[in-house]
Scaffold this motif. Structure first.
Motif, PDB file in Angstrom:
ATOM      1  N   VAL A  69       0.716  -1.511   0.148  1.00 26.13           N
ATOM      2  CA  VAL A  69       0.162  -0.264   0.063  1.00 26.13           C
ATOM      3  C   VAL A  69       1.091   1.430   0.124  1.00 26.13           C
ATOM      4  O   VAL A  69       0.300   2.222  -0.931  1.00 26.13           O
ATOM      5  CB  VAL A  69      -1.085  -0.132   1.265  1.00 26.13           C
ATOM      6  N   PHE A 127       2.010   1.706  -3.405  1.00 22.12           N
ATOM      7  CA  PHE A 127       1.086   2.215  -4.325  1.00 22.12           C
ATOM      8  C   PHE A 127       0.988   3.849  -4.319  1.00 22.12           C
ATOM      9  O   PHE A 127       1.304   4.427  -4.576  1.00 22.12           O
ATOM     10  CB  PHE A 127       0.106   0.890  -4.069  1.00 22.12           C
ATOM     11  N   VAL A 128       0.818   4.235  -2.484  1.00 22.34           N
ATOM     12  CA  VAL A 128       0.469   5.497  -2.146  1.00 22.34           C
ATOM     13  C   VAL A 128       1.642   6.606  -2.997  1.00 22.34           C
ATOM     14  O   VAL A 128       1.531   7.641  -3.731  1.00 22.34           O
ATOM     15  CB  VAL A 128       0.519   5.409  -1.074  1.00 22.34           C
ATOM     16  N   VAL A 140       1.213   7.273  -6.218  1.00 19.62           N
ATOM     17  CA  VAL A 140       0.353   7.662  -6.478  1.00 19.62           C
ATOM     18  C   VAL A 140       1.049   9.459  -6.512  1.00 19.62           C
ATOM     19  O   VAL A 140       0.752  10.250  -7.301  1.00 19.62           O
ATOM     20  CB  VAL A 140      -1.315   7.703  -6.020  1.00 19.62           C
ATOM     21  N   ARG A 141       1.191   9.571  -6.038  1.00 16.87           N
ATOM     22  CA  ARG A 141       1.995  10.943  -5.312  1.00 16.87           C
ATOM     23  C   ARG A 141       3.251  11.690  -6.326  1.00 16.87           C
ATOM     24  O   ARG A 141       2.966  12.642  -6.269  1.00 16.87           O
ATOM     25  CB  ARG A 141       2.731  10.838  -3.766  1.00 16.87           C
ATOM     26  N   HIS A 142       3.639  10.179  -6.826  1.00 12.89           N
ATOM     27  CA  HIS A 142       4.612  11.035  -8.133  1.00 12.89           C
ATOM     28  C   HIS A 142       4.277  11.056  -9.388  1.00 12.89           C
ATOM     29  O   HIS A 142       4.823  11.033 -10.279  1.00 12.89           O
ATOM     30  CB  HIS A 142       5.894  10.329  -7.980  1.00 12.89           C
ATOM     31  N   GLY A 143       2.448  11.160  -9.092  1.00 12.22           N
ATOM     32  CA  GLY A 143       1.905  10.806 -10.383  1.00 12.22           C
ATOM     33  C   GLY A 143       2.117   9.897 -11.252  1.00 12.22           C
ATOM     34  O   GLY A 143       2.203   9.667 -12.120  1.00 12.22           O
ATOM     35  N   PHE A 187       0.340   7.711 -11.787  1.00 13.05           N
ATOM     36  CA  PHE A 187      -0.515   7.385 -12.598  1.00 13.05           C
ATOM     37  C   PHE A 187      -1.848   8.364 -12.710  1.00 13.05           C
ATOM     38  O   PHE A 187      -3.191   8.790 -13.496  1.00 13.05           O
ATOM     39  CB  PHE A 187      -1.816   6.342 -10.395  1.00 13.05           C
ATOM     40  N   ASP A 188      -1.371   9.542 -13.273  1.00 13.70           N
ATOM     41  CA  ASP A 188      -1.730  10.730 -13.524  1.00 13.70           C
ATOM     42  C   ASP A 188      -2.395  10.247 -15.137  1.00 13.70           C
ATOM     43  O   ASP A 188      -3.345  10.804 -15.559  1.00 13.70           O
ATOM     44  CB  ASP A 188      -1.116  12.185 -13.678  1.00 13.70           C
ATOM     45  N   ASP A 189      -1.293   9.915 -16.205  1.00 12.44           N
ATOM     46  CA  ASP A 189      -1.561   9.473 -17.492  1.00 12.44           C
ATOM     47  C   ASP A 189      -1.626   7.918 -17.776  1.00 12.44           C
ATOM     48  O   ASP A 189       0.140   7.482 -17.519  1.00 12.44           O
ATOM     49  CB  ASP A 189      -0.627  10.531 -18.162  1.00 12.44           C
ATOM     50  N   ASP A 198      -2.598   6.261 -20.954  1.00 16.12           N
ATOM     51  CA  ASP A 198      -2.682   5.893 -21.758  1.00 16.12           C
ATOM     52  C   ASP A 198      -0.897   5.639 -22.457  1.00 16.12           C
ATOM     53  O   ASP A 198      -0.812   5.318 -23.257  1.00 16.12           O
ATOM     54  CB  ASP A 198      -3.557   6.550 -22.685  1.00 16.12           C
ATOM     55  N   THR A 199      -0.080   7.135 -22.168  1.00 17.21           N
ATOM     56  CA  THR A 199       0.672   7.477 -23.196  1.00 17.21           C
ATOM     57  C   THR A 199       1.743   6.756 -22.624  1.00 17.21           C
ATOM     58  O   THR A 199       2.094   6.265 -23.622  1.00 17.21           O
ATOM     59  CB  THR A 199       1.278   8.961 -22.737  1.00 17.21           C
TER      60      THR A 199
END
Lengths: 62, 842
Positions: free
Chosen positions: A19, A22-23, A26-29, A31-33, A35-36
């Motif tokens: 966990v 994972f967090v 997420v915090r470091h981006g 999972f922001d994009d 697709d690319t």
């Protein structure tokens, strides 16, 4: 005395680590994009080793 | 310069691609084409709105501009970073190409593209290369850059997204582990399990669930408190009450060391509720992004005439009664009055009118229109949001807001469901107690009520519906249908008695670019049609005029180098082009120009040309004459061709009971002609509509019917946004894409049929899930109230039932490619899709 008393807390610690990872992602981006990067991994290859094209910047000047 | 390469490979979908092709080859990056999505490339021949604009982007170096949009890459370097919104980013190959920017432009340190948003983040060294050079390079590659506005708001939203995702992760991990622990507890209940183990499991699950409740789950309590403070009731209130009550009950029982605990239900519920919130949040995100995109696409630069000469400045810096220069080919940045110069202006962005409009000194020009002819000086009357385009954008925003929100009846149902179950539970206790007042009725009633609460689950309602929707949207995207929200699928999939389809003409029913629709040869013509076409193409090759391009495209040649070369070529603005080819003097252009020295001969002969000219004019198309050695030889008709699949698609839609109307900004007579060709009654062919009129039409139509708007241009954008469902076709203006619910990424109209079929199947799948879930709950509730199911069995049945409903939801057929028999494969794209579909097996 049972092995459960060791294994269960250990499992919780491992889950905690997952966990946390994972967090962190997420915090470091990470999972922001979504697709690319999927295409990026397929496309980036030998080309970075290739020499730079001859003065390509000149072409873009009018 | 590299045009000869063009003919050897696939045809280009747009001039942007052609320009990009040249640059790519020049930089030694041909592998782009090996990587490109071949199917897509083969499909997208024909015109498109994309092209390199040849703009200079000088304003990008302006200090105001940089202060507005760029920022330092990090605190300790002089490198700077900017987000640019790119037009024309469609496929994964764009990632490859654009991220090679550091190779193409020296001084670019890094370029990262986000395909979903079409935003590139460029880090560059301002000492080595000015930003305008980078912008020009992007433009030359065919991706016109625009500064991405509203980045700060997006940063905040991105942070929200991350917090939500972190919550999901934590809640998910806890839910899974608590479920595992409870599996052990339930399994152990059948045999004797050491009391110490049971206690261990109970305490661990309590610890985990308390973390879930006061970590990720706390947002519901916060939401409930906020609602109560505002003296309102929201969905959060019953949710947090239930969660808190369950947690407290469980904690008390754990400490007491006996009694039931429901930590599995609580932790799983928190996770599922968060999933629902996450999906909802993403949908709202898409709507907000669209309006931002619109503002990013309005022109951002102007050449202002000042005391120190002409300078490019950001539009934000312009004031009313400034004077700006608009070059030929550039788009007008402001609303204003022409002071100097005359030209023709392409107003299709605003009106959908295909023919350019002439403007003279004193005429009004609007922001977003394109200056086709000569240089204009314009006095600024309005900029930014107060321009006509800006007002249109506001209409789009309003249209999106007035849309009915995603009909949340399953949510509503879930609330009623919970209330009903609580009431039933109380009733169960009361009934058993009354029935057996002394025979342990109270405890049996309690046990059965607990079993009831455990076994019943609104999962099928709360989770299956969004899941089916999400799956359907994912599958439809693979078929070239990008749906931005679930409400659109819902509206399309629900059969209603009155369904109206409003179709734009230019670019939707027609191809949107001028092409040659007919050739007529003179009686006494000494040349074959092919010869004439080749001569015409040879003469028009290299011209930038849109009519000339249409003629150059039509010649049946395989290699441009096969064409004879024209010498002494001269282009007369607004008249035509002349030149000498193989000793023949050829003129192509208006009647007056091409037949200047032959006017008498055409009048004298009973020439088919005269008849053809009248027909062409009656159709609302433009006649173009061709003369060879001063003799009239051929007459071309330049018009906007109807898409090949339009007649079949419209016929199919009519057969399904859709009322089809054309709503166009083009001249009524042209619209009538297109409508007649497609079998649409004259009173349903509406022409000459301004964007505002289209919007009014959509609003009026929505009063009594489900109204779907199908369009492509910015002039359709308000109507697209206000319609029950707005669908944009491939090649549409970026602004209209933002306003629509659904975007077809493949050329043609056939996608509309696939979409309708898929939407209907999706809604059927959802109905099945709801029915299955309700049936399960009724049976389970009856069994548990009567005491046939005990709490333990209930706890085992519930997750299995939920899983079944979810699996059912995932397996439901929703969007599928139309099945095509091999023999019919060639015409597959325009074949009507069978309407009779296999019933899904529940």
């Amino acid at each position: 005395m049972s092995v459960l008393f060791i294994v269960l807390p250990l499992a919780i610690v491992i889950v905690g680590a997952a966990v946390w990872a994972f967090v962190w992602g997420v915090r470091h981006g990470q999972f922001d994009d979504l697709d690319t990067p999927a295409t990026r991994v397929a496309l980036e290859d030998d080309d970075y080793a290739a020499p730079h094209a001859p003065a390509p910047a000149e072409r873009t000047r009018p | 310069m590299l045009a000869e390469h063009a003919a050897q490979s696939t045809p280009f979908c747009c001039t942007g691609c052609q320009a990009a092709y040249e640059v790519i080859r020049g930089c030694g990056l041909e592998r782009y084409y090996a990587l490109r999505d071949q199917a897509q490339a083969a499909n997208s021949t024909g015109g498109s709105t994309l092209r390199a604009t040849d703009r200079r982007f000088d304003e990008y170096d302006d200090e105001t501009f940089q202060a507005l949009y760029a920022r330092p890459a990090s605190a300790d370097t002089h490198l700077r970073r900017i987000e640019l919104l790119l037009q024309g980013v469609h496929c994964s190959a764009c990632v490859w190409l654009l991220e090679k920017l550091p190779q193409v432009v020296k001084g670019v340190v890094e370029a990262r593209l986000e395909v979903g948003r079409a935003v590139i983040t460029v880090t560059w060294d301002p000492h080595v290369v000015p930003l305008s050079t980078i912008a020009r390079a992007l433009d030359t590659l065919g991706y016109t850059p625009h500064p991405a506005r509203g980045t700060r708001a997006r940063d905040i939203r991105r942070k929200d997204d991350r917090v939500m995702l972190a919550r999901l992760g934590i809640a998910g991990a806890i839910a899974a582990n608590v479920m595992l622990i409870f599996l052990a507890l339930y399994a152990g209940a059948f045999e004797t399990m050491e009391a110490s183990h049971v206690q261990l499991f109970r305490w661990v699950s309590m610890a985990l669930s308390v973390i879930a409740m006061f970590g990720p789950g706390w947002m519901f309590v916060r939401g409930a408190l906020a609602a109560l403070r505002a003296r309102a009731l929201s969905l959060d209130v019953p949710i947090s009450l239930g969660l808190l009550a369950g947690t407290v009950w469980g904690v008390v029982n754990t400490i007491r060391g006996e009694g039931d605990i429901y930590f599995d239900s609580i932790s799983v519920l928190i996770f599922f509720l968060l999933v629902g919130r996450f999906i909802q949040q993403r949908q709202q995100r898409a709507a907000a992004d669209s309006v931002e995109l619109l503002f990013s696409l309005t022109p951002s630069v102007a050449s202002r005439v000042g005391e120190d000469g002409i300078r490019e400045v950001p539009v934000e810096a312009l004031r009313v009664s400034d004077v700006v220069v608009v070059l030929a080919g550039a788009s007008v940045p402001v609303d204003g009055v022409v002071l100097v110069g005359s030209s023709s202006v392409d107003r299709s962005l605003l009106t959908g009118e295909t023919k350019p409009v002439a403007v003279r000194v004193g005429d009004h020009v609007e922001a977003g229109t394109i200056n086709l002819g000569g240089l204009l000086r314009v006095r600024v009357e309005a900029t930014g949001e107060s321009t006509r385009v800006g007002k249109l954008m506001r209409l789009v925003e309003e249209g999106s807001r007035t849309k009915p929100p995603f009909i949340q009846w399953t949510d509503q149902l879930a609330i009623h469901f919970i209330v009903a179950m609580l009431v039933l539970g109380l009733a169960t206790i009361a009934l058993w107690w009354l029935a057996l007042p002394h025979d342990g009725g109270l405890s049996r009633g309690l046990t059965n009520a607990i079993a009831l609460l455990v076994v019943t689950c609104p999962c099928g309602l709360g989770l299956a519906t969004p899941l089916v929707m999400t799956m359907a949207m994912g599958r439809s995207a693979r078929l070239g249908i990008l749906a931005k929200n679930a409400a659109a699928i819902e509206a399309l999939g629900t059969r209603t008695t009155h369904r109206t389809l409003l179709v734009d003409k230019t670019g939707t029913l027609t191809e949107g670019t001028p092409s040659v629709t007919s050739w007529t040869l003179a009686d006494d013509c000494a040349f074959t049609l092919t010869d004439v076409q080749r001569l015409a193409a040879a003469l028009e090759a290299g011209s930038q005029h849109h009519v000339a391009k249409a003629i150059a495209r039509v010649a049946p040649h395989s290699e441009p180098s096969d064409l004879p070369t024209a010498s002494d070529v001269r282009e007369v603005l607004g008249a035509g082009r002349e030149g000498t080819i193989q000793g023949h003097h050829i003129r192509i252009g208006t009647r007056a120009f091409a037949l200047a020295s032959a006017a008498n001969s055409i009048a004298a002969t009973s020439n088919p040309l005269t008849r053809a000219e009248n027909e062409i004019l009656a159709r609302g198309e433009s006649p173009v004459f061709l003369s060879i050695n001063h003799r009239p030889v051929a007459l071309l008709s330049i018009g906007d061709r109807i898409r090949a699949d339009a007649p079949q698609v419209l016929a199919n839609l009519r057969a399904r009971g859709w009322h089809i109307r054309i709503a166009s900004g083009d001249a009524p007579q042209v619209v009538q002609h297109v409508g007649a060709a497609l079998g649409i009654p004259a009173n349903d062919c509406l022409g000459g509509l301004a964007p505002e009129a289209k919007l009014a039409l959509v609003r009026a139509s929505r009063e009594h019917a489900t109204t779907v708007m199908l369009g492509d241009g910015v002039n359709d954008a308000p109507a697209l946004a206000a319609a029950s469902v707005g669908i944009a076709v491939q090649g549409g203006a970026e602004a209209s894409l933002a306003a629509t619910d659904i975007y077809l990424t493949r050329p043609g109209l056939a996608g509309v049929l696939t979409l309708l079929d898929g939407a209907e199947r999706t809604m059927r799948a959802i109905r099945w899930c709801v029915i299955a879930s309700i049936a399960y709950n009724i049976v389970a509730a009856a069994l548990s109230i009567t005491g046939i199911i005990n709490p333990l069995l209930a706890a085992i049945i519930m997750p299995m039932a939920s899983l079944t409903v979810l699996l059912l939801a995932l397996r439901m057929p929703t969007f599928a490619a139309p099945r095509v028999r091999p023999a019919a494969a060639r015409s597959a794209s325009i074949e009507p899709i069978p309407t009779a579909l296999p019933e899904p097996t529940p």
